[in-house]
Scaffold this motif. Structure first.
Motif, PDB file in Angstrom:
ATOM      1  N   PHE A  75       0.785  -1.210   0.134  1.00 22.71           N
ATOM      2  CA  PHE A  75       0.013  -0.029  -0.042  1.00 22.71           C
ATOM      3  C   PHE A  75       0.793   1.495  -0.052  1.00 22.71           C
ATOM      4  CE2 PHE A  75      -2.887   2.991   2.254  1.00 22.71           C
ATOM      5  CZ  PHE A  75      -3.945   3.074   1.251  1.00 22.71           C
ATOM      6  N   GLN A  76       1.832   1.229   0.933  1.00 23.37           N
ATOM      7  CA  GLN A  76       2.706   2.532   0.954  1.00 23.37           C
ATOM      8  C   GLN A  76       3.485   2.669  -0.421  1.00 23.37           C
ATOM      9  OE1 GLN A  76       6.188   2.802   3.344  1.00 23.37           O
ATOM     10  NE2 GLN A  76       5.311   4.352   4.521  1.00 23.37           N
ATOM     11  N   GLN A  77       3.947   1.664  -0.990  1.00 19.27           N
ATOM     12  CA  GLN A  77       4.687   1.856  -2.224  1.00 19.27           C
ATOM     13  C   GLN A  77       3.993   2.304  -3.140  1.00 19.27           C
ATOM     14  OE1 GLN A  77       8.165   1.457  -3.115  1.00 19.27           O
ATOM     15  NE2 GLN A  77       8.400   1.365  -0.783  1.00 19.27           N
ATOM     16  N   SER A  78       2.658   1.906  -3.230  1.00 22.51           N
ATOM     17  CA  SER A  78       1.721   2.089  -4.205  1.00 22.51           C
ATOM     18  C   SER A  78       1.390   3.742  -4.095  1.00 22.51           C
ATOM     19  CB  SER A  78       0.590   1.366  -4.134  1.00 22.51           C
ATOM     20  OG  SER A  78       0.649   0.089  -4.296  1.00 22.51           O
ATOM     21  N   LEU A  79       1.166   4.154  -2.962  1.00 12.75           N
ATOM     22  CA  LEU A  79       1.150   5.652  -2.673  1.00 12.75           C
ATOM     23  C   LEU A  79       2.226   6.303  -3.083  1.00 12.75           C
ATOM     24  CD1 LEU A  79      -0.531   5.748   0.833  1.00 12.75           C
ATOM     25  CD2 LEU A  79      -1.757   5.997  -1.298  1.00 12.75           C
ATOM     26  N   THR A 102      -1.861  -8.829   5.240  1.00 12.31           N
ATOM     27  CA  THR A 102      -1.018  -8.257   6.310  1.00 12.31           C
ATOM     28  C   THR A 102      -0.991  -6.955   6.344  1.00 12.31           C
ATOM     29  OG1 THR A 102       0.954  -8.345   5.194  1.00 12.31           O
ATOM     30  CG2 THR A 102       0.777 -10.264   6.640  1.00 12.31           C
ATOM     31  N   ALA A 103      -1.291  -6.333   7.599  1.00 13.04           N
ATOM     32  CA  ALA A 103      -1.019  -5.021   7.546  1.00 13.04           C
ATOM     33  C   ALA A 103       0.202  -4.702   8.717  1.00 13.04           C
ATOM     34  CB  ALA A 103      -2.411  -4.430   8.399  1.00 13.04           C
ATOM     35  N   CYS A 104       0.872  -3.445   8.545  1.00 15.30           N
ATOM     36  CA  CYS A 104       1.919  -3.041   9.188  1.00 15.30           C
ATOM     37  C   CYS A 104       1.754  -1.642   9.591  1.00 15.30           C
ATOM     38  CB  CYS A 104       3.095  -3.489   8.456  1.00 15.30           C
ATOM     39  SG  CYS A 104       4.408  -3.807   9.272  1.00 15.30           S
ATOM     40  N   MET A 105       1.595  -1.361  10.931  1.00 16.10           N
ATOM     41  CA  MET A 105       1.264   0.256  11.376  1.00 16.10           C
ATOM     42  C   MET A 105       2.128   0.383  12.649  1.00 16.10           C
ATOM     43  SD  MET A 105      -2.631  -0.297  12.703  1.00 16.10           S
ATOM     44  CE  MET A 105      -3.134  -1.302  11.286  1.00 16.10           C
ATOM     45  N   VAL A 158      -1.943  -5.810  -0.078  1.00 18.86           N
ATOM     46  CA  VAL A 158      -3.536  -5.905  -0.534  1.00 18.86           C
ATOM     47  C   VAL A 158      -3.698  -7.466  -0.775  1.00 18.86           C
ATOM     48  CG1 VAL A 158      -4.890  -5.403  -2.542  1.00 18.86           C
ATOM     49  CG2 VAL A 158      -3.009  -3.670  -1.707  1.00 18.86           C
ATOM     50  N   PHE A 159      -4.875  -7.906  -0.334  1.00 16.55           N
ATOM     51  CA  PHE A 159      -5.281  -9.034  -0.328  1.00 16.55           C
ATOM     52  C   PHE A 159      -6.184  -9.255  -1.527  1.00 16.55           C
ATOM     53  CE2 PHE A 159      -8.696 -12.252   1.171  1.00 16.55           C
ATOM     54  CZ  PHE A 159      -7.597 -13.682   0.992  1.00 16.55           C
TER      55      PHE A 159
END
Ligand SMILES: [Zn+2]
Length: 195
Positions: A75-79, A102-105, A158-159
């Motif tokens: 997600f972050q790379q896509s942004l 998976t989520a990473c925060m 992303v799933f």
């Protein structure tokens, strides 16, 4: 018996139409109000091209970037990629709906990232983003509905999909970051563009 049921169905349908109609009229009235404003602008301007310029300015102020992210995308790379491709000076993440495997925060006050195993629903994402930097917070919910929220870190995969909408304010704003000695963090330094 059947007749009365039919009759009540018919009545409720008519009532429903009556109920819906005023909102349709209201909607049209809103549209008319907008047209009137544009016409007023045209009339008040001696130069027709001035109102054209006004309309062009209005249409470029609220550009949007809309993209569907695919399974496995970070997600972050896509942004970052999107910000770079669109030479984004000032953007706002307004919607990101979909799922992560998976989520990473980083949770509030924490020094390190926490990884959460999915599948997870992405229930919100919000933040400021430009070519040079971003500050995005996300929340995700697990199979029991329990929700986690924090500062977006690398590793959100992303799933199935992410339906992403970014509002592009680059015509009006530039989002930079400057060190704030009080907080000791790089904080948003929004600058209004001069034309
Ligand atoms: Zn943050």
């Amino acid at each position: 018996m059947h007749h009365s049921i039919y009759k009540s169905f018919f009545i409720s349908k008519v009532m429903l139409l009556n109920f819906l109609m005023p909102s349709a009229v209201l909607f049209a009235a809103d549209g008319a109000a907008v047209c009137t404003e544009v016409k007023k602008a045209e009339l008040s301007s001696r130069n027709g091209s001035a109102s054209e310029r006004k309309c062009k300015a209005m249409s470029t102020k609220s550009k949007a970037i809309v993209e569907r992210l695919r399974p496995g995308d970070d997600f972050q790379q896509s942004l970052k990629r999107i910000a770079s491709e669109h030479e984004l000076k000032a953007g706002v993440v307004v919607s990101a709906v979909g799922s992560f495997k998976t989520a990473c925060m980083r949770f509030a006050g924490a020094d390190a990232a926490t990884e959460i195993q999915g599948p997870l629903e992405v229930v919100s994402a919000t933040g400021t983003i430009s070519e040079s930097s971003m500050h995005v917070h996300i929340s995700v919910s697990d199979s029991s509905g329990k929700t986690f929220g924090g500062h977006l870190m690398p590793g959100c995969k992303v799933f199935t999909t992410i339906e992403l909408v970014i509002l592009d304010l680059s015509d009006e704003w530039s989002f930079e970051r400057k060190m704030d000695e009080q907080t000791t963090y790089l904080e948003l330094a929004p600058a209004k563009n001069t034309k």
